[in-house]
Design a protein around this motif. Structure first.
Motif, PDB file in Angstrom:
ATOM      1  N   ARG A  88       9.623  39.670  26.053  1.00 24.60           N
ATOM      2  CA  ARG A  88       9.384  38.661  27.070  1.00 24.60           C
ATOM      3  C   ARG A  88      10.466  38.268  28.300  1.00 24.60           C
ATOM      4  NH1 ARG A  88       6.062  34.443  24.559  1.00 24.60           N
ATOM      5  NH2 ARG A  88       7.190  32.881  25.456  1.00 24.60           N
ATOM      6  N   SER A  89      11.630  38.614  27.766  1.00 18.78           N
ATOM      7  CA  SER A  89      12.657  38.775  28.934  1.00 18.78           C
ATOM      8  C   SER A  89      12.499  39.556  29.922  1.00 18.78           C
ATOM      9  CB  SER A  89      14.080  38.618  28.150  1.00 18.78           C
ATOM     10  OG  SER A  89      14.424  37.741  27.267  1.00 18.78           O
ATOM     11  N   LEU A  90      12.308  40.785  29.437  1.00 18.91           N
ATOM     12  CA  LEU A  90      12.189  41.960  30.695  1.00 18.91           C
ATOM     13  C   LEU A  90      11.066  41.740  31.386  1.00 18.91           C
ATOM     14  CD1 LEU A  90      13.347  45.017  28.183  1.00 18.91           C
ATOM     15  CD2 LEU A  90      14.583  43.877  30.060  1.00 18.91           C
ATOM     16  N   LEU A  91       9.971  41.005  30.842  1.00 17.84           N
ATOM     17  CA  LEU A  91       8.871  40.826  31.623  1.00 17.84           C
ATOM     18  C   LEU A  91       8.804  39.743  32.931  1.00 17.84           C
ATOM     19  CD1 LEU A  91       5.850  40.697  29.117  1.00 17.84           C
ATOM     20  CD2 LEU A  91       6.014  42.289  31.123  1.00 17.84           C
ATOM     21  N   SER A  92       9.901  38.882  32.437  1.00 14.31           N
ATOM     22  CA  SER A  92      10.370  37.831  33.474  1.00 14.31           C
ATOM     23  C   SER A  92      11.124  38.421  34.552  1.00 14.31           C
ATOM     24  CB  SER A  92      11.008  36.659  32.687  1.00 14.31           C
ATOM     25  OG  SER A  92      12.294  37.133  32.212  1.00 14.31           O
ATOM     26  N   VAL A  93      12.065  39.403  34.085  1.00 15.24           N
ATOM     27  CA  VAL A  93      12.892  40.049  35.231  1.00 15.24           C
ATOM     28  C   VAL A  93      11.886  40.848  35.767  1.00 15.24           C
ATOM     29  CG1 VAL A  93      14.395  41.804  35.522  1.00 15.24           C
ATOM     30  CG2 VAL A  93      14.744  40.281  33.630  1.00 15.24           C
ATOM     31  N   TRP A  94      10.924  41.582  35.577  1.00 13.30           N
ATOM     32  CA  TRP A  94       9.798  42.466  36.081  1.00 13.30           C
ATOM     33  C   TRP A  94       9.188  41.243  37.184  1.00 13.30           C
ATOM     34  CZ3 TRP A  94       8.701  47.349  36.893  1.00 13.30           C
ATOM     35  CH2 TRP A  94       7.472  47.830  37.682  1.00 13.30           C
ATOM     36  N   ARG A  95       8.541  40.283  36.599  1.00 12.09           N
ATOM     37  CA  ARG A  95       7.689  39.527  37.359  1.00 12.09           C
ATOM     38  C   ARG A  95       8.759  38.531  38.518  1.00 12.09           C
ATOM     39  NH1 ARG A  95       4.543  37.408  32.336  1.00 12.09           N
ATOM     40  NH2 ARG A  95       3.088  39.272  32.040  1.00 12.09           N
ATOM     41  N   GLY A  96      10.077  38.777  38.482  1.00 14.35           N
ATOM     42  CA  GLY A  96      10.663  37.880  39.329  1.00 14.35           C
ATOM     43  C   GLY A  96      11.184  36.637  38.788  1.00 14.35           C
ATOM     44  N   LYS A  97      10.483  36.143  37.810  1.00 20.81           N
ATOM     45  CA  LYS A  97      10.898  34.848  37.491  1.00 20.81           C
ATOM     46  C   LYS A  97      12.291  34.628  37.074  1.00 20.81           C
ATOM     47  CE  LYS A  97       6.087  33.990  35.631  1.00 20.81           C
ATOM     48  NZ  LYS A  97       5.410  33.523  34.595  1.00 20.81           N
ATOM     49  N   ALA A  98      13.074  35.384  36.643  1.00 17.97           N
ATOM     50  CA  ALA A  98      14.363  35.330  36.302  1.00 17.97           C
ATOM     51  C   ALA A  98      15.181  34.827  37.469  1.00 17.97           C
ATOM     52  CB  ALA A  98      14.976  36.314  35.554  1.00 17.97           C
ATOM     53  N   THR A  99      14.857  35.120  38.597  1.00 22.41           N
ATOM     54  CA  THR A  99      15.450  34.574  39.918  1.00 22.41           C
ATOM     55  C   THR A  99      15.292  33.121  40.272  1.00 22.41           C
ATOM     56  OG1 THR A  99      13.723  35.407  41.098  1.00 22.41           O
ATOM     57  CG2 THR A  99      15.311  37.148  40.407  1.00 22.41           C
ATOM     58  N   ALA A 100      14.285  32.443  39.514  1.00 24.84           N
ATOM     59  CA  ALA A 100      14.161  31.024  40.034  1.00 24.84           C
ATOM     60  C   ALA A 100      15.386  30.149  39.303  1.00 24.84           C
ATOM     61  CB  ALA A 100      12.622  30.783  39.462  1.00 24.84           C
ATOM     62  N   ILE A 101      15.321  28.835  39.721  1.00 24.62           N
ATOM     63  CA  ILE A 101      16.143  27.841  39.055  1.00 24.62           C
ATOM     64  C   ILE A 101      15.639  27.893  37.757  1.00 24.62           C
ATOM     65  CG2 ILE A 101      16.825  27.021  41.488  1.00 24.62           C
ATOM     66  CD1 ILE A 101      14.883  24.623  40.649  1.00 24.62           C
ATOM     67  N   ARG A 102      16.577  26.992  36.943  1.00 27.45           N
ATOM     68  CA  ARG A 102      16.211  26.671  35.564  1.00 27.45           C
ATOM     69  C   ARG A 102      14.573  25.997  35.285  1.00 27.45           C
ATOM     70  NH1 ARG A 102      21.478  23.962  32.892  1.00 27.45           N
ATOM     71  NH2 ARG A 102      22.620  25.858  32.647  1.00 27.45           N
ATOM     72  N   ALA A 103      14.320  25.007  35.967  1.00 26.41           N
ATOM     73  CA  ALA A 103      13.259  24.669  36.149  1.00 26.41           C
ATOM     74  C   ALA A 103      11.926  25.245  36.213  1.00 26.41           C
ATOM     75  CB  ALA A 103      13.012  23.246  37.122  1.00 26.41           C
ATOM     76  N   ASN A 104      12.086  26.593  36.801  1.00 27.97           N
ATOM     77  CA  ASN A 104      10.912  27.428  36.967  1.00 27.97           C
ATOM     78  C   ASN A 104      11.092  28.451  36.002  1.00 27.97           C
ATOM     79  OD1 ASN A 104       9.906  25.924  39.156  1.00 27.97           O
ATOM     80  ND2 ASN A 104      11.345  26.799  40.476  1.00 27.97           N
ATOM     81  N   VAL A 105      11.930  28.633  35.148  1.00 28.19           N
ATOM     82  CA  VAL A 105      12.009  29.592  33.978  1.00 28.19           C
ATOM     83  C   VAL A 105      11.134  29.098  33.155  1.00 28.19           C
ATOM     84  CG1 VAL A 105      13.684  31.048  32.410  1.00 28.19           C
ATOM     85  CG2 VAL A 105      14.353  30.457  35.023  1.00 28.19           C
TER      86      VAL A 105
END
Length: 211
Positions: A88-105
């Protein structure tokens, strides 16, 4: 009785303070969603401590000693859960979601945050070994079953204090700003760490089956 309690508690607190899946689960929730989410994860860990204490008091430690394959099964279960968190964590990195602010994670609901803490501690074979050791020590010191059972709330309180401190530290404004700047890298580190821990647990389980 008091000396046995104190000695066992000191060992437990040392284990709780050391890095591991519990601490990482708390830190991850704190960085991504802040103090409230991290403390809910902590409450799940504390609940799991009560469950382990009750199970140990009623003979789970002896069950693990008589049937070691149960502990091996727990290794596989814990490893798979940690791998799931890693994916789940690595997929969020792959999709670029981890670069968003907290509210969008990806947001953990209160129940999901509590459940994450509970599952991390219940599927951790180190916790099973720790509680088996606690049972051996406390029963060996002549304490009755109710005294071992009463050790659970003590461990839950220490878990709340120790992991709660981690949660407060990682949810601070400084940590939040750091996460906002390096979110993708931090998420990758957490994902990789969970992946390594999960892989090690499964590999240990495989070796146990072969032995």
């Amino acid at each position: 009785m008091i000396s046995a309690f104190v000695a066992a508690l000191l060992g437990v607190m040392a284990a709780q303070a050391s890095p591991g899946p519990n601490m990482m689960a708390v830190a991850g929730a704190a960085l991504k969603q802040g103090r409230r989410a991290s403390l809910l994860v902590v409450s799940g860990i504390a609940t799991g401590s009560l469950i382990w204490a009750a199970a140990t008091a009623f003979g789970l430690g002896e069950l693990f000693r008589r049937f070691p394959h149960l502990l091996t099964a727990l290794m596989f279960l814990g490893g798979l859960y940690l791998l799931w968190l890693a994916i789940r964590s690595l997929l969020s990195v792959w999709r670029g979601k981890a670069t968003a602010i907290r509210a969008n994670v990806e947001t953990l609901t209160p129940l999901a945050a509590w459940r994450r803490g509970l599952l991390v501690v219940l599927t951790n074979p180190k916790a099973a070994l720790m509680w088996s050791a606690i049972a051996t020590f406390l029963f060996g010191a002549g304490l009755p079953m109710l005294a071992v059972l009463a050790f659970g709330p003590v461990v839950a309180i220490s878990a709340t204090l120790i992991y709660g401190t981690y949660g407060l530290l990682f949810s601070s404004q400084l940590a939040g700003r750091f996460y906002g700047r390096f979110a993708r890298a931090i998420e990758f580190v957490f994902g990789a760490a969970f992946g390594v821990l999960g892989t090690v647990l499964i590999a240990t389980g495989v070796r146990a089956l072969k032995s």
